[in-house]
Design a protein around this motif. Structure first.
Motif, PDB file in Angstrom:
ATOM      1  N   PRO A 176       0.842  -1.210   0.000  1.00  0.00           N
ATOM      2  CA  PRO A 176       0.000   0.000   0.000  1.00  0.00           C
ATOM      3  C   PRO A 176       0.875   1.258   0.000  1.00  0.00           C
ATOM      4  O   PRO A 176       1.903   1.333   0.667  1.00  0.00           O
ATOM      5  CB  PRO A 176      -0.807  -0.116   1.293  1.00  0.00           C
ATOM      6  CG  PRO A 176      -0.768  -1.582   1.645  1.00  0.00           C
ATOM      7  CD  PRO A 176       0.570  -2.060   1.170  1.00  0.00           C
ATOM      8  N   ASP A 177       0.410   2.256  -0.793  1.00  0.00           N
ATOM      9  CA  ASP A 177       1.152   3.518  -0.880  1.00  0.00           C
ATOM     10  C   ASP A 177       0.144   4.656  -0.784  1.00  0.00           C
ATOM     11  O   ASP A 177      -0.696   4.844  -1.680  1.00  0.00           O
ATOM     12  CB  ASP A 177       1.910   3.582  -2.200  1.00  0.00           C
ATOM     13  CG  ASP A 177       2.887   4.748  -2.249  1.00  0.00           C
ATOM     14  OD1 ASP A 177       2.624   5.773  -1.591  1.00  0.00           O
ATOM     15  OD2 ASP A 177       3.900   4.625  -2.957  1.00  0.00           O
ATOM     16  N   LYS A 182      -6.161   5.434  -4.972  1.00  0.00           N
ATOM     17  CA  LYS A 182      -6.697   4.091  -4.890  1.00  0.00           C
ATOM     18  C   LYS A 182      -7.159   3.635  -6.277  1.00  0.00           C
ATOM     19  O   LYS A 182      -7.882   4.345  -6.968  1.00  0.00           O
ATOM     20  CB  LYS A 182      -7.863   4.066  -3.904  1.00  0.00           C
ATOM     21  CG  LYS A 182      -8.308   2.672  -3.503  1.00  0.00           C
ATOM     22  CD  LYS A 182      -9.366   2.766  -2.421  1.00  0.00           C
ATOM     23  CE  LYS A 182      -9.807   1.388  -1.976  1.00  0.00           C
ATOM     24  NZ  LYS A 182     -10.837   1.478  -0.904  1.00  0.00           N
ATOM     25  N   THR A 185      -1.801   1.541  -9.622  1.00  0.00           N
ATOM     26  CA  THR A 185      -0.629   0.789  -9.147  1.00  0.00           C
ATOM     27  C   THR A 185       0.603   1.255  -9.897  1.00  0.00           C
ATOM     28  O   THR A 185       0.518   1.756 -11.026  1.00  0.00           O
ATOM     29  CB  THR A 185      -0.815  -0.728  -9.370  1.00  0.00           C
ATOM     30  OG1 THR A 185      -1.001  -0.979 -10.764  1.00  0.00           O
ATOM     31  CG2 THR A 185      -2.001  -1.261  -8.584  1.00  0.00           C
ATOM     32  N   ALA A 232      -3.446   3.836  -2.080  1.00  0.00           N
ATOM     33  CA  ALA A 232      -4.319   3.807  -0.900  1.00  0.00           C
ATOM     34  C   ALA A 232      -5.019   5.153  -0.678  1.00  0.00           C
ATOM     35  O   ALA A 232      -5.900   5.269   0.171  1.00  0.00           O
ATOM     36  CB  ALA A 232      -3.492   3.436   0.328  1.00  0.00           C
TER      37      ALA A 232
END
Length: 333
Positions: A176-177, A182, A185, A232
């Motif tokens: 998660p970053d 959200k 990726t 995230a």
């Protein structure tokens, strides 16, 4: 006086004849005993083993071959006589005749038939000139005595060591970053497959692979995991407005304008109407499109499939200026 002399002469004459009689008897007994001894020595008792029978007989034959001829025993090709035909016949001797039987040998891709007296499989193969290696497999067992019609099969068994390299799949780590929206990726580190070296012991039977056994493994190169940063962040600010969203997708965006037709949801299009693929974005979903603004998924199009959208603009000139773009589409709550 004359009578007494005559009697004496007669008795004396009888005494002289008796030694000759005893001598004759002795000579006769000598010849009789010698003849019996000679006959007893030459006339020998032997045992014949032939054709599953055991025959006890007496013979004057001097050699085994003569004995068999005397007993009218005929030998065929491949028959074996023990002792040999030229062996002298002795008292108490056992003479064995081993009849040859037909046997088939399968070896090295060839079939061979031969006549052989009853013998072990090992002896028959040796007679046929078939050399065995330690790993070869023979059916029936080498110690088995062959019978008429038997088939001896020799399977050549060899081994080979083979090394095979194969790939080791890498693992994917999703992290998660909070700095990424959200639904978006980013690959932080690309994965690399590793290399596994496997050593096999392969068994061949008559030149064909019959099986393999894994005997050793070694990792030549360790795999490198792929690291993916997973968005995230679910809050965005655009044009002075802050909004929450469920996810973000990248989409190819085109534009269209008035055609006089209603949208798929039954309303006339206006600025803010967006055509989508319902399998990706359900109709009625509120959206925010970068470079366009807020809108609602109200229409569909034959060319709008997958991650594609079509935004509505009021004029042809505006659609031309829009062109084709790759944009972020925010799926709002």
């Amino acid at each position: 006086m004359d009578g007494w002399i005559a009697d004496w002469r007669q008795k004396n004459s009888r005494g002289r004849r008796r030694p000759w009689l005893w001598l004759l008897v002795a000579v006769l007994m000598l010849f009789t005993g010698t003849g019996w001894g000679v006959m007893n020595y030459a006339w020998k008792q032997v045992t014949l083993q032939v054709d599953g029978r055991e025959i006890v007989t007496r013979t004057f034959a001097g050699q085994v071959g003569q004995l068999l001829k005397e007993r009218q025993i005929t030998l065929e090709a491949g028959d074996v006589v023990l002792p040999a035909l030229d062996a002298p016949v002795t008292k108490g001797m056992v003479v064995t005749v081993k009849r040859a039987v037909p046997v088939k040998i399968i070896a090295d891709g060839r079939e061979k038939e031969l006549l052989t007296p009853p013998a072990t499989v090992a002896e028959v193969l040796n007679k046929a000139g078939v050399t065995l290696q330690p790993e070869d497999r023979v059916t029936p067992d080498l110690a088995t005595t062959v019978k008429a019609g038997d088939t001896i099969k020799v399977t050549r068994v060899t081994y080979k060591v083979e090394t095979v390299n194969s790939e080791i799949d890498y693992q994917v780590e999703r992290r998660p970053d909070g700095a990424i929206e959200k639904g978006i990726t980013r690959i932080v580190q690309r994965g690399q497959k590793g290399i596994l070296e496997e050593t096999y012991r392969i068994v061949y039977e008559d030149g064909q692979e019959a099986g393999r056994e894994l005997v050793a493994t070694r990792v030549v190169k360790e795999p490198v995991p792929e690291i993916i940063a997973v968005g995230a962040l679910n809050m965005a600010s655009r044009g002075g407005y802050s909004f929450r969203f469920e996810r973000v997708i990248w989409a190819v965006a085109t534009a269209y304008t008035h055609s006089g037709s209603r949208t798929a949801t039954g309303v006339y299009p206006r600025v803010g109407t967006i055509a989508v693929d319902p399998d990706v974005i359900p109709l009625g979903t509120r959206l925010y499109v970068e470079g366009y603004g807020f809108g609602i998924a109200q229409d569909v199009g034959s060319a709008i499939k997958g991650n594609r959208i079509d935004v509505f603009l009021d004029t042809e000139a505006a659609t031309a200026r829009w062109g084709v773009r790759r944009v972020k589409v925010y799926i709002l709550r």
